[in-house]
Design an enzyme around this catalytic site. Structure first.
Site, PDB file in Angstrom:
ATOM      1  N   GLU A 280       8.347  16.180  15.797  1.00 18.83           N
ATOM      2  CA  GLU A 280       8.779  16.119  14.401  1.00 18.83           C
ATOM      3  C   GLU A 280       7.896  17.029  13.542  1.00 18.83           C
ATOM      4  O   GLU A 280       6.696  16.811  13.432  1.00 18.83           O
ATOM      5  CB  GLU A 280       8.705  14.684  13.883  1.00 18.83           C
TER       6      GLU A 280
ATOM      7  N   LYS B  96       0.850  -1.199   0.000  1.00 15.37           N
ATOM      8  CA  LYS B  96       0.000   0.000   0.000  1.00 15.37           C
ATOM      9  C   LYS B  96       0.879   1.240   0.000  1.00 15.37           C
ATOM     10  O   LYS B  96       1.552   1.524   0.988  1.00 15.37           O
ATOM     11  CB  LYS B  96      -0.914   0.040   1.224  1.00 15.37           C
TER      12      LYS B  96
ATOM     13  N   GLU C 216       9.781   1.758  10.774  1.00 10.46           N
ATOM     14  CA  GLU C 216      10.736   2.868  10.664  1.00 10.46           C
ATOM     15  C   GLU C 216       9.913   4.134  10.801  1.00 10.46           C
ATOM     16  O   GLU C 216       9.131   4.488   9.924  1.00 10.46           O
ATOM     17  CB  GLU C 216      11.466   2.811   9.326  1.00 10.46           C
TER      18      GLU C 216
ATOM     19  N   CYS D  67      12.813  11.517   7.029  1.00 13.37           N
ATOM     20  CA  CYS D  67      12.704  10.969   8.388  1.00 13.37           C
ATOM     21  C   CYS D  67      13.965  11.213   9.216  1.00 13.37           C
ATOM     22  O   CYS D  67      13.893  11.472  10.419  1.00 13.37           O
ATOM     23  CB  CYS D  67      12.396   9.482   8.334  1.00 13.37           C
TER      24      CYS D  67
END
Length: 490
Positions: free
Chosen positions: A384, A174, A249, A283
């Site tokens: 973040e 996906k 992750e 990331c």
């Protein structure tokens, strides 16, 4: 306008309910593709196809060399179509064309790396006390549910698909709803090279429907997800139904530590690269700059000077150095964080605004932004942001640098700049992060493991570790002296 489809059990199909979504080019705010919106029903169809294919052995029973041949063919086809794929990646994500070209080249290398690795020796043998030959072999996990993020659509997809297929698994993939285009093209390539029906399935749709069905399904043996920590936590909870293998992750708020003895211009250059590449939508971005006090003012002055010169524009313009944010929704999120930082008392050294001049008014462009006068407890320091926003912290000495570096819930990446090699290594060993750099930043290699500590995830991708993720370990003991044990007297 491109018309995308899903690929399930070797067949291309639209949504059973007829639901569709639009894929937008973030540089101009216009639709570039139409994609079917799958539901739990399509996800179940794909999972069943992958389950049947795996249980039949049509893929897992192939010799590793034959699976490798397929992967080499996929790599060759991606290389042949590199110009087309790079253009589409830039159109869908907004990133500069040179970044997309690098991503596509790295995707090719990823498939070739795992094609080569899977034919190499693996397993172990043991000398034990009994007349027994003990050994360990690795086998495929089974059906793998793979969920990729929107920032590096094709590349992060390859990081999952290549090792999963190399190890002999079947899969349901996906992509992110807003960046599915190059993944769709990858599945066209997999069909072209003859991957057997049911081995690799593509389902488009939302995380709350398709993603949850993949995570919850009792027929899925492993879930591999790259994305936010909040979503990873939800997936981890959903995966408990059958205690499936998990590889996550997740987010990062990575420190980039610059000591006074660092090579000044090198540290400046990598700091810019670490936070403004892909508009900070990375990331492992070096989103926290930790500066030794004695160089703070000089470093910030030069950094701001350089940041203001970054050429922001559409990715298909050869002069562009930083493209737009990926979506209007993400732009709004970044603007909210700017206001949060100001409300908390931080100072904008530069940036902080949407760019609407010079023909960029319809895209989601944002200025390279740097916050100074921050505190460790600020949300902009702890959370973040995932955009071109750098927060700066000061430190007095090595001990404080380490303390500040570790003072978040994340542990994905970290950098240290110093010409004292011993000091740099001391600090790196104390920083709790999985991907670290000395006098560099923002590097990634297919050969090296990728992943983080703490709430930045579980497990590792890439390298031999990435292949191990998609295998189960089996112990085999062969009795070399076949006779009764006489353990029991009668």
């Amino acid at each position: 306008m491109l018309k995308l489809k899903m690929f399930i059990n070797g067949e291309w199909m639209d949504s059973l309910r007829g639901d569709k979504s639009h894929v937008v080019n973030p540089a101009i705010g216009k639709i570039m593709a139409e994609a079917p919106q799958g539901s739990r029903e399509e996800a179940q169809m794909a999972i069943n196809a992958a389950r049947t294919a795996f249980d039949s052995g049509i893929w897992s029973d192939l010799p590793a060399s034959e699976r490798a041949t397929y992967l080499f063919k996929i790599a060759d086809k991606i290389e042949e179509k590199a110009a087309e794929l790079s253009k589409l990646e830039t159109e869908n994500t907004g990133k500069p064309l040179k970044e997309s070209e690098f991503d596509i080249a790295d995707t090719v290398n990823c498939f070739r790396y795992y094609a080569g690795l899977v034919t190499k020796p693996n397993g172990q043998t043991y000398s034990v006390a009994d007349p027994v030959q003990a050994m360990v072999i690795r086998e495929p996990v089974g059906v793998c549910g793979l969920i990729a993020p929107w920032n590096f659509p094709l590349l992060t997809g390859a990081w999952k698909i290549a090792p999963a297929l190399a190890a002999g698994n079947t899969l349901v993939f996906k992509p992110a709803e807003i960046t599915p285009v190059t993944t769709y093209k990858l599945f066209e390539i997999m069909e072209e090279v003859g991957i057997p029906a049911g081995v690799a399935n593509l389902v488009l749709g939302g995380g709350s429907t398709v993603g949850n069905e993949i995570a919850e399904s009792q027929k899925v043996d492993l879930i591999s997800f790259t994305g936010s920590t909040a979503t990873g936590r939800s997936i981890m909870n959903s995966a408990t139904g059958n205690i499936k293998n998990i590889s996550l992750e997740l987010g990062g708020k990575s420190p980039n530590i610059v000591f006074a003895d660092a090579d000044f211009e090198t540290a400046i250059d990598y700091t810019l690269n670490g936070i403004f590449t892909n508009a900070g939508q990375v990331c492992n971005a070096g989103s926290r700059l930790l500066l030794e006090e004695s160089i703070h003012d000089k470093f910030i002055a030069r950094l701001v000077e350089r940041a203001k010169k970054i050429q922001v524009g559409p990715g298909d313009d050869s002069s562009t150095e930083m493209g737009p944010l990926v979506s209007e929704g993400h732009l709004k999120k970044i603007l909210e964080y700017i206001q949060i930082g100001l409300d908390e008392g931080a100072t904008l050294a530069c940036g902080g605004n949407r760019i609407t001049s010079n023909g960029l008014e319809n895209g989601y462009f944002f200025e390279p932004t740097i916050f100074v006068d921050t505190r460790p407890d600020m949300r902009i320091v702890q959370e973040e942001i995932f955009g071109p926003v750098l927060v700066v912290q000061k430190f007095k000495d090595e001990a404080e640098a380490i303390q500040l570096a570790n003072d978040t819930s994340y542990g994905l990446a970290a950098g240290v700049f110093s010409q004292d090699g011993a000091k740099a290594l001391r600090v790196i060993k104390k920083v709790r992060a999985g991907i670290t750099y000395v006098n560099a930043y923002n590097l990634a290699y297919n050969e090296a493991p990728w992943g983080g500590y703490k709430q930045s995830g579980i497990g590792r991708g890439l390298g031999t570790f990435g292949l191990d993720t998609f295998t189960e370990v089996k112990q085999i003991n062969i009795n070399l002296d076949v006779k009764p044990t006489e353990w029991f007297s009668n």
